[in-house]
Write an enzyme that holds these catalytic residues in place. Structure first.
Site, PDB file in Angstrom:
ATOM      1  N   ASP A 161      28.984 -28.475 -37.928  1.00  0.00           N
ATOM      2  CA  ASP A 161      29.117 -27.103 -37.703  1.00  0.00           C
ATOM      3  C   ASP A 161      30.005 -26.841 -36.592  1.00  0.00           C
ATOM      4  O   ASP A 161      30.148 -27.380 -35.497  1.00  0.00           O
ATOM      5  CB  ASP A 161      27.805 -26.399 -37.347  1.00  0.00           C
TER       6      ASP A 161
ATOM      7  N   ASP B 262      30.514 -23.482 -34.503  1.00  0.00           N
ATOM      8  CA  ASP B 262      30.363 -22.493 -33.424  1.00  0.00           C
ATOM      9  C   ASP B 262      29.225 -23.033 -32.781  1.00  0.00           C
ATOM     10  O   ASP B 262      27.863 -23.266 -33.362  1.00  0.00           O
ATOM     11  CB  ASP B 262      29.838 -21.094 -34.021  1.00  0.00           C
TER      12      ASP B 262
ATOM     13  N   GLY C 151      24.976 -18.871 -37.744  1.00  0.00           N
ATOM     14  CA  GLY C 151      25.282 -19.661 -39.171  1.00  0.00           C
ATOM     15  C   GLY C 151      25.578 -19.074 -40.446  1.00  0.00           C
ATOM     16  O   GLY C 151      25.980 -19.531 -41.303  1.00  0.00           O
TER      17      GLY C 151
ATOM     18  N   ARG D  89      29.093 -13.170 -42.137  1.00  0.00           N
ATOM     19  CA  ARG D  89      29.151 -11.969 -41.430  1.00  0.00           C
ATOM     20  C   ARG D  89      28.192 -10.906 -42.387  1.00  0.00           C
ATOM     21  O   ARG D  89      27.283 -10.346 -41.756  1.00  0.00           O
ATOM     22  CB  ARG D  89      30.427 -11.374 -40.971  1.00  0.00           C
TER      23      ARG D  89
ATOM     24  N   SER E  32      32.859 -18.524 -40.154  1.00  0.00           N
ATOM     25  CA  SER E  32      33.784 -17.660 -39.358  1.00  0.00           C
ATOM     26  C   SER E  32      35.265 -17.591 -40.198  1.00  0.00           C
ATOM     27  O   SER E  32      35.811 -18.746 -40.465  1.00  0.00           O
ATOM     28  CB  SER E  32      33.865 -17.978 -38.034  1.00  0.00           C
TER      29      SER E  32
ATOM     30  N   ASP F  43      23.538 -26.388 -34.923  1.00  0.00           N
ATOM     31  CA  ASP F  43      22.768 -25.857 -33.908  1.00  0.00           C
ATOM     32  C   ASP F  43      21.827 -24.517 -34.432  1.00  0.00           C
ATOM     33  O   ASP F  43      21.091 -24.042 -33.799  1.00  0.00           O
ATOM     34  CB  ASP F  43      23.705 -25.188 -32.807  1.00  0.00           C
TER      35      ASP F  43
END
Ligand code: IFM
Length: 994
Positions: free
Chosen positions: A16, A18, A66, A69, A144, A202
């Site tokens: 992942d 970010d 995760g 948006r 993203s 995360d």
């Protein structure tokens, strides 16, 4: 020259972005905070709710981390009870739509990004370099839309073979996490199967996605405060930073894990566990329980360790409370209850106990040294295999394989087979099968050992319970293959590579069914012929084949889901038997929690499952309530009422076994428990189940012999329990399903259920008087039902106050609930057992915080009585205020979310319930599995996700089911009973479009 590094078993790692690769998670969190705080403040200013700021840690991790948006915005707002229209991508940033908010978040994020630039985690890039040097491919994914730009500014694009960002996800129409789409797409781009890859994440949603995608291993990265959530979501390992990861150690974990993770259709028929983790051993013992409903044996090692909880439970064997044994959690106890001799189910000695030594050395996990341990639960055949490999300092390897079952064909019989192989050496092998437990007083404190007269070929053990007067007898016979006599202790010369095989049968009887249980156990063991061992095993397996004909559910496209459904069906079946004098404890025969007590879990959560899969077991479970009617009558009388008031926690007599207080182990603080005398809704829940059983089976014999009596006696109770004030009846001083609020008046759930009970008793009386006047006459005289009583039931039902939906469509949980301090539960406080809440029980009694579905039980049980608007309003109101501290809660929310057309929430809640035990998401599996959650997950699948409707012509799958089911599913197959006939049902993806 340095030695060449070993080839690794995993082929790729999908990162992942970010928070794992780039240090952008805090930028996202800050952007979300700015966005939501502005928005919530503006709402509060115009009088729409109070301003409660976005928590950049708790809320971020729970709702937005995760996720794409739009999904993040929707899910956070839903948690605050706010629903906005989706709008469209062209909405201006100040529009009040999901798209506009998401766009604004994007702008805020970009601004921050430009200000601060992108930094990476050096430990992550170091790991990537090592992986690539060892021929492991790497991919990075992010939801993203700026993913590629971010990676470019961080100068790390060259580190990845595959990059997928939010723009790709939109183009490929991939669903956001926790759906596994983006990870699956990465694996596909790498031309690898998910099981060959490792996912590193995360966010809890991302860990879930990795897990649901069937990836070989999922690593959680906890950058602070998220460890528990990552573990609960299914992470195999959680690290604080990837600097902790050693690639070779990781490879070992990967090999262990992948041998356990389901991928081939056959994997869905078994559950495997590799290795030994002392901290999780009690949980494994619960999961690997074998049983047949008459008894259950926890899945302990054959050579139990000092700390093993190697319990045998026999249904219906209870004894006076021993304060030393846990109640529902390890952290608290309940006091001795001298007055009731059947307060607690009795742990009995482990019947598969072995002591094995080779060359004079004991082989067990304490003495070791062991190299491998594997447990395999064979769901298809109802057996448990254990494989142990020991290796001493001289490299002498000895393998022990065992198999055990609790016969479904002959419930008093256990079978065990043991194979010992000295793999590369010769040595004396000794196997001691004695059932003697030198620590009996510690392990089984309810028991007093009796000294039965022994017989030559049989080891006989018998025990008496301290207060309840039960005798339990075990008779064990063991024989080494090739020998002609049985021995408790065998010795043989082991030759390299030659397997020594021992077989054993154990018979178990109690004085619940046999006047002389010792003689009965001895006779059964002695009557067992070794020639018949294979036949006995085949008979047991034939019964399991029969079980699966009724209970199997297969999901085309998800082996892991089929496996979980079968695991749950296995546990539900081994919890139940056809003895109408016993029922199913909340944690079945798999553990000590709740002292083996029977709750409403059976009638409201499990009965609907049994009614459609094993209607005869459903009948027997209801007969248990019939046979405990006397206890319920005495209870009503002692409380000052008429009729029958069932126990909130029941054992064998119908007396209430709920503790009046629990004691916190740490502080010795005593916490009062109100549920025993206040959770009276259980009485109506039982009446409700009687009616639903009758509707599903048309079993008139049951109704005339038992059901009607239950309905009349319970209606009588309500008629005396309801109080008349002005022109209405009310029910005062109760606790509803939400156990955080006690001594409340007019709990909506209780009142609705009581009304149902009263109304249906009246209807049944009229039906009986018409259909079977003789039986009605007999019953009327047996119960001394006065002529005017049925009319009274009808009158109380008619005038019973039912809280109605307010102007917003919300039904008040009980009188005064809306005036309590409001509390929206942060994500970090959800899905934990209620232990922490107990410390502040009086405080939470004054808050709107609720433990589990309460009002929401109503649309679940009476779907036809609530409009979609009212259902939606109540779901929106209560869901954010519920902390799901009960395992019963997720399935209810899942079913309702499915009905409301919220497939993501529905699937999310559903997975929580479905995998609750396999993933130990509540962290309390050590004391037994959660049967209500298992059956609840089945109900959600059938009635929520598939939307099955049962009409006069039998069950039918809703044509729109595909909208609610996970996108990866290709088909669902199952069968349901209706009026004595089994209906096979199938849903196939895409069929509705044809
Ligand atoms: O019956 C449940 C109750 O609803 C919540 N506490 C645990 C009980 C047993 O599962």
């Amino acid at each position: 020259m340095p030695p060449a590094a070993a080839k690794l078993s995993f082929r790729a790692v999908v990162f992942d972005m970010d928070g794992v690769v780039t240090r952008t998670a805090d930028l996202h969190a800050a952007a979300w905070k700015e966005l939501f705080d502005d928005y919530l403040r503006a709402r509060a200013d115009r009088g729409a709710g109070m301003f409660e700021p976005f928590d950049a840690k708790g809320d971020y991790l729970a709702y937005v981390d995760g996720k794409p948006r739009q999904e993040g915005a929707r899910s956070f707002l839903a948690a605050r009870g706010i629903t906005l229209p989706d709008g469209s991508p062209d909405d201006p940033p100040d529009a009040e739509t999901i798209y506009a908010l998401a766009r604004r978040k994007d702008e805020l994020f970009e601004r921050r990004l430009q200000r601060r630039g992108v930094a990476v985690f050096d430990s992550t890039t170091a790991l990537i370099h090592v992986l690539r040097s060892r021929a492991v491919a790497t991919a990075v994914v992010t939801s993203s839309r700026h993913g590629r730009e971010v990676l470019q500014s961080a100068h790390v694009t060259a580190l990845f073979d595959v990059i997928l960002d939010g723009t790709d996800a939109a183009r490929l129409e991939l669903k956001g996490k926790p759906d596994p789409d983006i990870f699956l797409a990465a694996a596909e781009h790498l031309k690898l199967a998910p099981r060959q890859c490792i996912v590193i994440e995360d966010a809890a949603a991302g860990v879930m996605a990795g897990r649901h995608g069937g990836f070989g291993l999922v690593i959680g990265v906890d950058r602070g405060g998220n460890r528990q959530a990552l573990m609960r979501s299914g992470a195999d390992i959680v690290v604080a930073d990837l600097g902790e990861v050693d690639v070779d150690a990781l490879d070992r974990r990967f090999r262990n894990r992948t041998s356990a993770s389901p991928r081939e259709p056959e994997d869905a028929w078994r559950v495997e566990q590799e290795g030994f983790d002392p901290a999780r051993e009690h949980e494994m013992e619960s999961l690997f329980t074998v049983g047949n409903g008459y008894l259950g044996v926890r899945g302990s090692l054959d050579m139990p360790l000092p700390g093993s909880q190697a319990d045998l439970f026999v249904a219906g064997i209870y004894d006076r409370k021993q304060p030393a044994l846990p109640y529902s959690e390890l952290e608290f106890l309940t006091a001795r209850r001298d007055e009731y001799a059947y307060a607690e189910r009795v742990p009995l000695p482990f019947p598969y106990r072995l002591r094995v030594s080779v060359g004079g050395r004991t082989l067990d996990l304490v003495e070791g040294p062991w190299r491998e341990l594997r447990r395999v639960l064979d769901l298809r055949h109802g057996g448990l295999q254990l494989f142990y490999l020991f290796e001493d300092k001289q490299g002498r390897r000895t393998a022990i394989e065992t198999w055990r079952c609790a016969s479904l064909a002959e419930p008093h019989l256990l079978l065990q087979e043991v194979t010992v192989t000295c793999e590369n050496h010769d040595a004396l092998v000794e196997i001691d099968t004695s059932l003697h437990d030198p620590d009996l007083a510690d392990h089984d404190p309810h028991l007093r050992a009796l000294v039965p007269e022994s017989a030559d070929d049989v080891e006989l053990r018998a025990y008496a319970t301290q207060a309840s007067g039960y005798t339990v007898a075990l008779a064990s016979r063991a024989r080494l293959s090739g020998e002609s006599r049985d021995r408790v202790y065998v010795q043989a010369q082991g030759k390299a590579g030659v397997a020594l095989r021992l077989r054993r049968c154990v018979a178990i009887h109690t004085n619940r069914h046999d006047a002389d249980p010792i003689a009965a156990a001895r006779a059964r063991a002695q009557g067992f012929s070794w020639d018949a061992f294979d036949r006995a095993r085949a008979a047991h397996e034939a019964c399991w084949a029969e079980v699966w004909r009724s209970a199997d559910v297969t999901i085309g496209g998800s082996v892991a889901t089929t496996q979980a459904l079968r695991f749950n069906a296995y546990h539900l079946r081994i919890a139940a038997n056809r003895d109408p004098r016993t029922s199913i404890g909340a944690r079945t025969l798999s553990g000590r929690a709740y002292e083996g007590h029977v709750f409403w879990d059976v009638e409201i959560f499990m009965l609907p499952y049994f009614v459609r899969t094993f209607p005869d077991i459903a009948r027997s479970l209801l007969l248990y309530r019939y046979y405990t009617l006397d206890g319920a009558r005495s209870r009503a009388l002692s409380l000052g009422y008429r009729g029958a008031c069932y126990a909130w926690e029941s054992t064998v007599t119908g007396a209430d076994a709920t503790p009046r207080q629990i004691i916190l182990k740490t502080s010795h603080k005593k916490i009062p428990i109100y549920t025993g005398h206040e959770q009276v809704h259980v009485t109506a829940d039982i009446a409700f189940a009687v009616i639903r059983y009758f509707e599903a089976t048309g079993d008139a014999a049951f109704m005339t012999e038992a059901g009607a009596e239950i309905l009349f006696e319970t209606a009588r109770f309500w008629a005396s329990r309801c109080v008349r004030k002005d022109d209405r009846y009310h029910i005062e001083a109760v606790t509803g399903p939400d156990e955080y609020h006690h001594t409340v008046n007019d709990n909506a759930y209780t009142n609705w259920m009581a009304r149902f009970n009263l109304e249906h008793a009246g209807r049944m009386q009229r039906w009986l008087a018409r259909q079977a006047p003789e039986i009605w006459k007999a019953l009327r005289s047996k119960l001394a039902i006065a002529d005017e009583e049925p009319a009274l039931w009808a009158a109380v039902a008619e005038a019973l106050y039912l809280p109605q939906a307010n102007a917003s469509g919300v039904i008040e949980q009980f009188e005064g609930y809306f005036e309590l301090r409001d509390y929206v539960v942060p994500a970090s406080e959800r899905f934990h057992p209620p232990l922490r809440r107990l410390f502040e029980s009086e405080k939470i009694n004054g808050m709107q915080l609720i433990k589990q579905a309460d009002v929401l039980m109503l649309p679940l049980l009476f779907p036809e009585r609530f409009t979609r608007e009212v259902l939606a309003a109540n779901y929106r109101y209560y869901e954010p205020r519920t902390d799901h501290a009960s395992s019963l809660s997720p399935a209810v929310h899942a079913t309702l979310a499915a009905r409301l057309g919220l497939p993501e929430q529905a699937q999310d809640y559903w997975r929580r319930g479905l995998w609750l035990d396999l993933s130990n998401t509540m962290g309390n599996g050590a004391l037994g599995i959660h049967a209500a959650s298992m059956a609840g997950a089945w109900q959600t699948l059938v009635y929520g996700l598939l939307g099955i409707h049962v009409g006069d012509d039998g069950p039918v799958v809703d044509r729109e089911a595909g909208r609610r089911l996970p996108a990866r599913w290709q088909s669902v197959e199952l069968s349901l009973y209706h009026h004595g006939k089994r209906y096979p049902l199938r849903w196939t993806a895409g069929e509705e479009e044809r």
